[in-house]
Design a protein around this motif. Structure first.
Motif, PDB file in Angstrom:
ATOM      1  N   PHE A  25       5.561   5.407 -15.139  1.00 57.82           N
ATOM      2  CA  PHE A  25       6.431   4.531 -15.937  1.00 57.82           C
ATOM      3  C   PHE A  25       7.295   5.345 -16.891  1.00 57.82           C
ATOM      4  O   PHE A  25       8.508   5.112 -17.024  1.00 57.82           O
ATOM      5  CB  PHE A  25       5.573   3.534 -16.711  1.00 57.82           C
ATOM      6  N   GLN A  26       6.698   6.323 -17.562  1.00 58.73           N
ATOM      7  CA  GLN A  26       7.422   7.145 -18.535  1.00 58.73           C
ATOM      8  C   GLN A  26       8.462   8.030 -17.873  1.00 58.73           C
ATOM      9  O   GLN A  26       9.417   8.453 -18.531  1.00 58.73           O
ATOM     10  CB  GLN A  26       6.428   8.001 -19.327  1.00 58.73           C
ATOM     11  N   HIS A  27       8.295   8.304 -16.579  1.00 59.07           N
ATOM     12  CA  HIS A  27       9.236   9.179 -15.863  1.00 59.07           C
ATOM     13  C   HIS A  27      10.102   8.395 -14.875  1.00 59.07           C
ATOM     14  O   HIS A  27      10.639   8.965 -13.921  1.00 59.07           O
ATOM     15  CB  HIS A  27       8.472  10.288 -15.143  1.00 59.07           C
ATOM     16  N   ASP A  28      10.224   7.101 -15.083  1.00 58.66           N
ATOM     17  CA  ASP A  28      11.138   6.258 -14.302  1.00 58.66           C
ATOM     18  C   ASP A  28      10.724   6.162 -12.835  1.00 58.66           C
ATOM     19  O   ASP A  28      11.560   6.145 -11.945  1.00 58.66           O
ATOM     20  CB  ASP A  28      12.584   6.773 -14.421  1.00 58.66           C
ATOM     21  N   TRP A  29       9.424   6.096 -12.567  1.00 59.19           N
ATOM     22  CA  TRP A  29       8.878   5.873 -11.234  1.00 59.19           C
ATOM     23  C   TRP A  29       9.476   6.794 -10.160  1.00 59.19           C
ATOM     24  O   TRP A  29      10.035   6.347  -9.163  1.00 59.19           O
ATOM     25  CB  TRP A  29       9.060   4.414 -10.817  1.00 59.19           C
ATOM     26  N   PRO A  30       9.363   8.101 -10.333  1.00 54.76           N
ATOM     27  CA  PRO A  30       9.930   9.022  -9.333  1.00 54.76           C
ATOM     28  C   PRO A  30       9.304   8.896  -7.959  1.00 54.76           C
ATOM     29  O   PRO A  30       9.929   9.208  -6.953  1.00 54.76           O
ATOM     30  CB  PRO A  30       9.669  10.404  -9.947  1.00 54.76           C
ATOM     31  N   GLN A  31       8.028   8.445  -7.904  1.00 57.27           N
ATOM     32  CA  GLN A  31       7.369   8.319  -6.605  1.00 57.27           C
ATOM     33  C   GLN A  31       8.103   7.347  -5.697  1.00 57.27           C
ATOM     34  O   GLN A  31       8.122   7.509  -4.474  1.00 57.27           O
ATOM     35  CB  GLN A  31       5.927   7.857  -6.803  1.00 57.27           C
ATOM     36  N   LEU A  32       8.746   6.338  -6.265  1.00 55.02           N
ATOM     37  CA  LEU A  32       9.515   5.389  -5.455  1.00 55.02           C
ATOM     38  C   LEU A  32      10.715   6.077  -4.814  1.00 55.02           C
ATOM     39  O   LEU A  32      11.076   5.773  -3.676  1.00 55.02           O
ATOM     40  CB  LEU A  32       9.977   4.211  -6.317  1.00 55.02           C
ATOM     41  N   LYS A  33      11.323   7.010  -5.528  1.00 59.29           N
ATOM     42  CA  LYS A  33      12.440   7.760  -4.970  1.00 59.29           C
ATOM     43  C   LYS A  33      11.978   8.661  -3.830  1.00 59.29           C
ATOM     44  O   LYS A  33      12.652   8.787  -2.808  1.00 59.29           O
ATOM     45  CB  LYS A  33      13.115   8.594  -6.061  1.00 59.29           C
ATOM     46  N   VAL A  34      10.810   9.262  -4.021  1.00 63.55           N
ATOM     47  CA  VAL A  34      10.260  10.119  -2.971  1.00 63.55           C
ATOM     48  C   VAL A  34       9.952   9.293  -1.720  1.00 63.55           C
ATOM     49  O   VAL A  34      10.324   9.673  -0.600  1.00 63.55           O
ATOM     50  CB  VAL A  34       8.985  10.829  -3.469  1.00 63.55           C
ATOM     51  N   ALA A  35       9.282   8.162  -1.905  1.00 63.33           N
ATOM     52  CA  ALA A  35       8.919   7.311  -0.766  1.00 63.33           C
ATOM     53  C   ALA A  35      10.163   6.786  -0.058  1.00 63.33           C
ATOM     54  O   ALA A  35      10.214   6.727   1.173  1.00 63.33           O
ATOM     55  CB  ALA A  35       8.052   6.145  -1.242  1.00 63.33           C
ATOM     56  N   GLY A  36      11.173   6.406  -0.829  1.00 61.48           N
ATOM     57  CA  GLY A  36      12.412   5.926  -0.238  1.00 61.48           C
ATOM     58  C   GLY A  36      13.105   6.994   0.580  1.00 61.48           C
ATOM     59  O   GLY A  36      13.649   6.726   1.654  1.00 61.48           O
ATOM     60  N   GLY A  37      13.059   8.234   0.099  1.00 59.68           N
ATOM     61  CA  GLY A  37      13.679   9.335   0.835  1.00 59.68           C
ATOM     62  C   GLY A  37      12.967   9.624   2.136  1.00 59.68           C
ATOM     63  O   GLY A  37      13.599   9.880   3.163  1.00 59.68           O
ATOM     64  N   ILE A  38      11.625   9.569   2.120  1.00 58.36           N
ATOM     65  CA  ILE A  38      10.863   9.800   3.348  1.00 58.36           C
ATOM     66  C   ILE A  38      11.193   8.738   4.386  1.00 58.36           C
ATOM     67  O   ILE A  38      11.421   9.027   5.565  1.00 58.36           O
ATOM     68  CB  ILE A  38       9.358   9.804   3.032  1.00 58.36           C
ATOM     69  N   SER A  39      11.224   7.472   3.948  1.00 59.27           N
ATOM     70  CA  SER A  39      11.515   6.386   4.882  1.00 59.27           C
ATOM     71  C   SER A  39      12.925   6.496   5.432  1.00 59.27           C
ATOM     72  O   SER A  39      13.158   6.280   6.630  1.00 59.27           O
ATOM     73  CB  SER A  39      11.329   5.037   4.174  1.00 59.27           C
ATOM     74  N   GLU A  40      13.878   6.862   4.577  1.00 61.60           N
ATOM     75  CA  GLU A  40      15.270   6.960   5.017  1.00 61.60           C
ATOM     76  C   GLU A  40      15.469   8.099   6.004  1.00 61.60           C
ATOM     77  O   GLU A  40      16.187   7.969   6.992  1.00 61.60           O
ATOM     78  CB  GLU A  40      16.170   7.169   3.800  1.00 61.60           C
ATOM     79  N   ASP A  41      14.812   9.239   5.730  1.00 62.78           N
ATOM     80  CA  ASP A  41      14.994  10.414   6.574  1.00 62.78           C
ATOM     81  C   ASP A  41      14.246  10.309   7.905  1.00 62.78           C
ATOM     82  O   ASP A  41      14.750  10.702   8.954  1.00 62.78           O
ATOM     83  CB  ASP A  41      14.508  11.666   5.833  1.00 62.78           C
ATOM     84  N   ASP A  42      13.008   9.802   7.862  1.00 58.43           N
ATOM     85  CA  ASP A  42      12.124   9.869   9.027  1.00 58.43           C
ATOM     86  C   ASP A  42      11.700   8.513   9.570  1.00 58.43           C
ATOM     87  O   ASP A  42      10.913   8.446  10.515  1.00 58.43           O
ATOM     88  CB  ASP A  42      10.856  10.662   8.666  1.00 58.43           C
ATOM     89  N   GLY A  43      12.165   7.409   8.970  1.00 57.21           N
ATOM     90  CA  GLY A  43      11.663   6.092   9.322  1.00 57.21           C
ATOM     91  C   GLY A  43      11.782   5.758  10.791  1.00 57.21           C
ATOM     92  O   GLY A  43      10.817   5.290  11.420  1.00 57.21           O
ATOM     93  N   THR A  44      12.954   6.000  11.393  1.00 58.19           N
ATOM     94  CA  THR A  44      13.159   5.660  12.804  1.00 58.19           C
ATOM     95  C   THR A  44      12.243   6.470  13.702  1.00 58.19           C
ATOM     96  O   THR A  44      11.580   5.927  14.608  1.00 58.19           O
ATOM     97  CB  THR A  44      14.621   5.895  13.201  1.00 58.19           C
ATOM     98  N   GLU A  45      12.184   7.776  13.460  1.00 56.98           N
ATOM     99  CA  GLU A  45      11.305   8.628  14.268  1.00 56.98           C
ATOM    100  C   GLU A  45       9.844   8.226  14.096  1.00 56.98           C
ATOM    101  O   GLU A  45       9.079   8.206  15.071  1.00 56.98           O
ATOM    102  CB  GLU A  45      11.484  10.090  13.859  1.00 56.98           C
ATOM    103  N   ASN A  46       9.458   7.900  12.860  1.00 57.11           N
ATOM    104  CA  ASN A  46       8.074   7.493  12.610  1.00 57.11           C
ATOM    105  C   ASN A  46       7.713   6.245  13.407  1.00 57.11           C
ATOM    106  O   ASN A  46       6.606   6.129  13.941  1.00 57.11           O
ATOM    107  CB  ASN A  46       7.860   7.229  11.119  1.00 57.11           C
TER     108      ASN A  46
END
Length: 487
Positions: free
Chosen positions: A216-237
């Motif tokens: 919360f204090q760092h603006d939920w960076p994990q959501l950005k990481v998860a979004g990037g993984i899905s965007e980059d590899d989602g179709t292949e996954n």
């Protein structure tokens, strides 16, 4: 056997299987070298906190404890990983026992876990998945106990395990969510009408709170990481989801987990939500574009359920059963453990790329040092060594001092927070780039490639460009947010 009773635990043979399994992992733990993620964990272990950009704090903490107790080496780092995998094998046997498996069924469950590719792979290295797998198996064990006995106090054990797991990896919400959905669909819904459930949720939330506050204090960076993984590899996954579900556990274990699903559905109605949780989880992973291994742990629960009914088949077809288990062990070990000479690892890398990510890091840093030597000595005090990702940066941290390299900086994940080049670094910049792209070079002047990584295997680092630029186009304090990477 009644629903409220279980067979005796086959402690000696199950522990024997677990000891042999641990001995194999230990014997091979020092071969090849650190994995790129392990190099990152080693650095993170010296920046302990309640969270990181891409993960909660538990795995770096375990890495710190393991290297402190057992030595700052590849083998020392992996001791607690091996122990976690050993306990996982035992827990799978305990789950089989909860499903009514007797001595031989429990031993078979332990053997199946020990020879599965996924357990061998995550047990060999330190990764968030290593400890996540153990947490999922414990959640499976406690969930089966809850359903078998109807004793709501097992919600406390579930809550504590989920809370600790959330301090390691957020994926644990997936099996828990899948199980709750399955309970609503097929029951028994009575276990949901309990104050113990609320107590378990509260306990999980309390344990996970420190990292939640950090996010919360760092603006939920994990959501950005998860979004990037899905965007980059989602179709292949999504395309590879079913094939990898079969390959990563082992094709030879498919009949066992299918038998486990059918056994639960047909003969253990009180546990049907456990069986249904797996397809529910698969749908969730496919919908979000997650990686195939996100759903693999629940397959081990189905394997545990499927061992008892296959004992009779094994007695009638003993040669086939033994050959199948031996082939499972050999193929799983070949593709997940460093059995081959490093130079021959290309034979298995197409199936398991993580093998290649453990090879060649000292040579990688040696080549970087040769490129750094091209920076004029008079300009090195204001020069910057810039690594494009955390694996490269972690390798330089680990081996760079031996080659006289300076501090390395990287905008990738939490490396971006640990150190930023000072604005006084106005001199040359040596970029370590997997591929030459404008993503980085746009921010530097007159960039020229001065070297290339030639790995002995086809890993991600093979062909990495070493690019020397005259300097940054603007102060590092202004540039740093622009080059930051969350995936």
């Amino acid at each position: 056997m009644t629903r409220l009773s279980v067979p005796a635990f086959a402690a000696r043979p199950v522990l024997a299987v677990a000891v042999v399994f641990g001995a194999v992992l230990t014997a091979l733990s020092g071969r090849y070298g650190y994995h790129r993620d392990e190099l990152y964990f080693l650095v993170a272990a010296h920046h302990l906190g309640w969270g990181y950009i891409d993960q909660p704090p538990l795995t770096p903490l375990i890495a710190r404890v393991s290297t402190t107790l057992f030595g700052d080496t590849v083998m020392g780092l992996r001791v607690l990983s091996t122990l976690s995998a050993v306990v996982t094998v035992i827990v799978v046997a305990l789950i089989a026992r909860e499903f009514g498996s007797h001595r031989r069924g429990q031993v078979l469950a332990a053997v199946c876990a020990a020879v599965s590719g996924y357990v061998l792979g995550v047990g060999h290295m330190v990764s968030t998945s290593t400890y996540d797998l153990l947490a999922w198996m414990l959640i499976g064990l406690f969930a089966v106990k809850l359903l078998r006995t109807g004793d709501g106090r097992w919600w406390l054990a579930l809550g504590a395990t989920v809370g600790i797991a959330l301090e390691n990896k957020y994926l644990v919400v997936l099996p828990v969510g899948a199980l709750l959905i399955a309970l609503l669909v097929v029951g028994p819904r009575g276990v949901l009408r309990s104050w113990w459930l609320l107590a378990g949720v509260a306990l999980a939330g309390l344990i996970a709170l420190p990292n939640g506050l950090w996010q919360f204090q760092h603006d939920w960076p994990q959501l950005k990481v998860a979004g990037g993984i899905s965007e980059d590899d989602g179709t292949e996954n999504r395309i590879m989801f079913i094939p990898l579900q079969i390959l990563q556990l082992s094709p030879f274990l498919v009949p066992i987990w299918i038998a486990g699903f059918l056994r639960i559905w047909r003969h253990l109605p009180w546990a049907r939500s456990i069986a249904l949780a797996y397809p529910v989880l698969c749908i969730a992973v496919l919908a979000t574009g997650g990686k195939s291994y996100y759903a693999l742990p629940l397959l081990l629960v189905l394997v545990a359920a499927g061992c008892e009914p296959l004992i009779g088949w094994g007695d009638r077809h003993r040669v086939r059963a033994v050959v199948g288990l031996v082939l499972t062990a050999l193929t799983s070990a070949l593709f997940t453990l460093p059995l081959l000479p490093a130079s021959a690892a290309d034979l298995v890398i197409p199936v398991n790329k993580e093998q290649g990510e453990q090879i060649g890091w000292p040579a990688f840093v040696s080549t970087v040092a040769a490129a750094w030597a091209k920076v004029p000595p008079s300009e090195r005090s204001t020069a910057t060594l810039f690594a494009g990702n955390y694996g490269e940066a972690g390798a330089v941290v680990r081996y760079g001092a031996s080659y006289g390299l300076p501090q390395v900086y990287s905008p990738h994940m939490s490396f971006a927070d640990w150190a930023r080049p000072p604005d006084s670094n106005t001199g040359p910049v040596l970029l370590i780039e997997l591929d030459r792209t404008p993503r980085f070079e746009t921010y530097f002047r007159n960039c020229t490639q001065v070297g290339k990584i030639d790995s002995i295997v086809s890993n991600d680092e093979d062909g990495t460009a070493l690019v020397l630029c005259d300097g940054p186009t603007e102060p590092w304090s202004t540039l740093w947010p622009k080059v930051r990477q969350f995936y």
